[in-house]
Scaffold this active site. Structure first.
Site, PDB file in Angstrom:
ATOM      1  N   TYR A 268       0.716  -1.220  -0.125  1.00  8.42           N
ATOM      2  CA  TYR A 268      -0.047  -0.001  -0.115  1.00  8.42           C
ATOM      3  C   TYR A 268       0.958   1.052  -0.152  1.00  8.42           C
ATOM      4  O   TYR A 268       0.432   2.369  -0.477  1.00  8.42           O
ATOM      5  CB  TYR A 268      -0.949  -0.018   1.162  1.00  8.42           C
ATOM      6  CG  TYR A 268      -2.111  -1.056   1.179  1.00  8.42           C
ATOM      7  CD1 TYR A 268      -3.235  -1.061   0.471  1.00  8.42           C
ATOM      8  CD2 TYR A 268      -1.665  -2.513   1.784  1.00  8.42           C
ATOM      9  CE1 TYR A 268      -4.053  -2.107   0.285  1.00  8.42           C
ATOM     10  CE2 TYR A 268      -2.625  -3.255   1.898  1.00  8.42           C
ATOM     11  CZ  TYR A 268      -3.875  -3.315   1.130  1.00  8.42           C
ATOM     12  OH  TYR A 268      -4.760  -4.168   1.158  1.00  8.42           O
TER      13      TYR A 268
ATOM     14  N   ASP B  16      -5.891  -6.912   5.427  1.00 10.34           N
ATOM     15  CA  ASP B  16      -7.131  -6.496   4.776  1.00 10.34           C
ATOM     16  C   ASP B  16      -7.883  -7.534   4.194  1.00 10.34           C
ATOM     17  O   ASP B  16      -8.864  -7.495   4.499  1.00 10.34           O
ATOM     18  CB  ASP B  16      -6.326  -5.546   3.581  1.00 10.34           C
ATOM     19  CG  ASP B  16      -7.504  -4.763   3.015  1.00 10.34           C
ATOM     20  OD1 ASP B  16      -8.804  -4.875   3.260  1.00 10.34           O
ATOM     21  OD2 ASP B  16      -7.214  -4.177   1.979  1.00 10.34           O
TER      22      ASP B  16
ATOM     23  N   ASP C 130     -11.531  -8.747   6.352  1.00 11.81           N
ATOM     24  CA  ASP C 130     -12.690  -8.868   5.595  1.00 11.81           C
ATOM     25  C   ASP C 130     -13.421 -10.211   5.783  1.00 11.81           C
ATOM     26  O   ASP C 130     -14.789 -10.201   5.874  1.00 11.81           O
ATOM     27  CB  ASP C 130     -12.570  -8.266   4.290  1.00 11.81           C
ATOM     28  CG  ASP C 130     -12.391  -6.660   4.040  1.00 11.81           C
ATOM     29  OD1 ASP C 130     -12.742  -5.991   5.144  1.00 11.81           O
ATOM     30  OD2 ASP C 130     -12.102  -6.188   3.158  1.00 11.81           O
TER      31      ASP C 130
END
Length: 358
Positions: free
Chosen positions: A144, A249, A253
């Site tokens: 990221y 991430d 989720d």
């Protein structure tokens, strides 16, 4: 206790569920004789309308002066994402907040309430031993924040994303996970891809070094592909999971499926100094905004996390958590967690029941 809280309701369902959380906070003030200074500020599309910026300087100032941040949600309808109000809204607001305050660790609990096991997508035989997991995700490293390139090479389109970690980044999030485990079942599962990636090899090495400082906590290492499988065949084995930005991430989720609704998922993001931002894991849900049907529990649970972790008000946090449990035991459900939609209660009704049990 007198503490300052920066409250950023944001967009969509953010303002209405935040209103419910503030009612709960006022109840805590009265019940436990506390005084909290609440300072509201704009963020996201709501901020853009007033200031022409998703994260204006005035909001930054309010957050800098606070002891903790309580965040709602940001973003608008997908069909309007090309408009200036919504373009890059999440990136310019929540990611800017993370960068501004160097939030390095994201804490996301995933719990299946016994009263709501019927909406968990897993079989009873899998969840019979309960699911109560905390995922600790590193926030400032990985692909990221590395260099991103798209280019032409040998007449072919090519792209690359650089994944980088240094030992300090890994140490910080590792300490956070072990400290959390000390207050739970004293087990940490570090998730990586050390059989392939050099960053994961360093990750595993540093986490193991940090683990030696916590001799009462059991540490295990698990490859991310195996962890993804274990999530759905034996999730009860996990207590605290610590992992990288990318893997965290994805796994957090996936874990959001366990409770049966994002409306039950709070989260917190900490920097190295302990300053934190608390927010629901779900989005702004503009399709149900202003309809009084959103589930306020994730926002209220985020408040409970704030009281527990930033202000060390454990009894107060437990008061909120117990009231939520009693409300669910009494059969109250918003539409997202109600099998019979006709029996669903409103956002306000759910909060009133929580307040009643407090």
């Amino acid at each position: 206790m007198n503490k300052k809280i920066a409250v950023l309701p944001g967009d969509g369902i953010g303002p209405e569920v935040m209103e419910q959380a503030i009612q709960v906070l006022r109840c805590i003030e009265k019940k436990f004789n506390h005084q909290f200074e609440i300072n509201f500020a704009h963020v996201g599309g709501a901020a853009y309308e007033k200031f022409g910026s998703h994260f204006p300087e005035s909001t930054k100032f309010v957050c800098q002066k606070a002891d903790a941040i309580l965040f709602g949600s940001v973003g608008g309808p997908i069909s309007e994402s090309h408009l200036a109000k919504w373009k890059d809204c999440e990136k310019n607001s929540i990611l800017s907040l993370r960068k501004e305050f160097q939030f390095s660790s994201n804490i996301r609990p995933a719990k299946v309430y016994p009263e709501l096991k019927d909406i968990c997508p897993l079989k009873d035989s899998i969840i019979k031993n309960g699911i109560d997991i905390v995922i600790v995700r590193e926030l400032l490293g990985d692909v990221y924040f590395g260099e991103h390139r798209t280019f032409i090479e040998n007449q072919l389109r090519k792209a690359s994303d650089l994944c980088e970690y240094n030992e300090k980044q890994i140490e910080t999030v590792a300490h956070q996970s072990f400290k959390i485990a000390l207050g739970r079942n004293r087990k940490v599962t570090s998730v990586d891809k050390a059989n392939v990636l050099d960053t994961s090899k360093l990750w595993r090495e540093v986490v193991a070094e940090v683990g030696k400082q916590y001799p009462t906590v059991t540490l295990e290492h698990m490859l991310v592909d195996n962890c993804a499988m274990q999530f759905f065949i034996n999730p009860s084995q996990f207590d605290v999971i610590v992992t990288t930005n990318l893997f965290g991430d994805i796994l957090s989720d996936a874990a959001a499926a366990f409770p049966g609704s994002l409306g039950l998922m709070p989260s917190a993001s900490f920097n190295e100094n302990g300053f934190a931002l608390y927010e629901p894991s779900g989005g702004s849900a503009p399709d149900i905004a202003s309809k009084n049907i959103a589930n306020p529990i994730a926002q209220i649970m985020s408040l409970a996390m704030l009281l527990r972790h930033s202000f060390e008000l454990v009894e107060e946090a437990q008061c909120i958590e117990n009231a939520i449990q009693k409300t669910l035991q009494a059969g109250y459900r918003t539409s997202d967690i109600c099998i019979d939609k006709e029996k669903a209660v409103t956002t306000e009704q759910m909060t009133q029941q929580i307040l009643y049990f407090m």
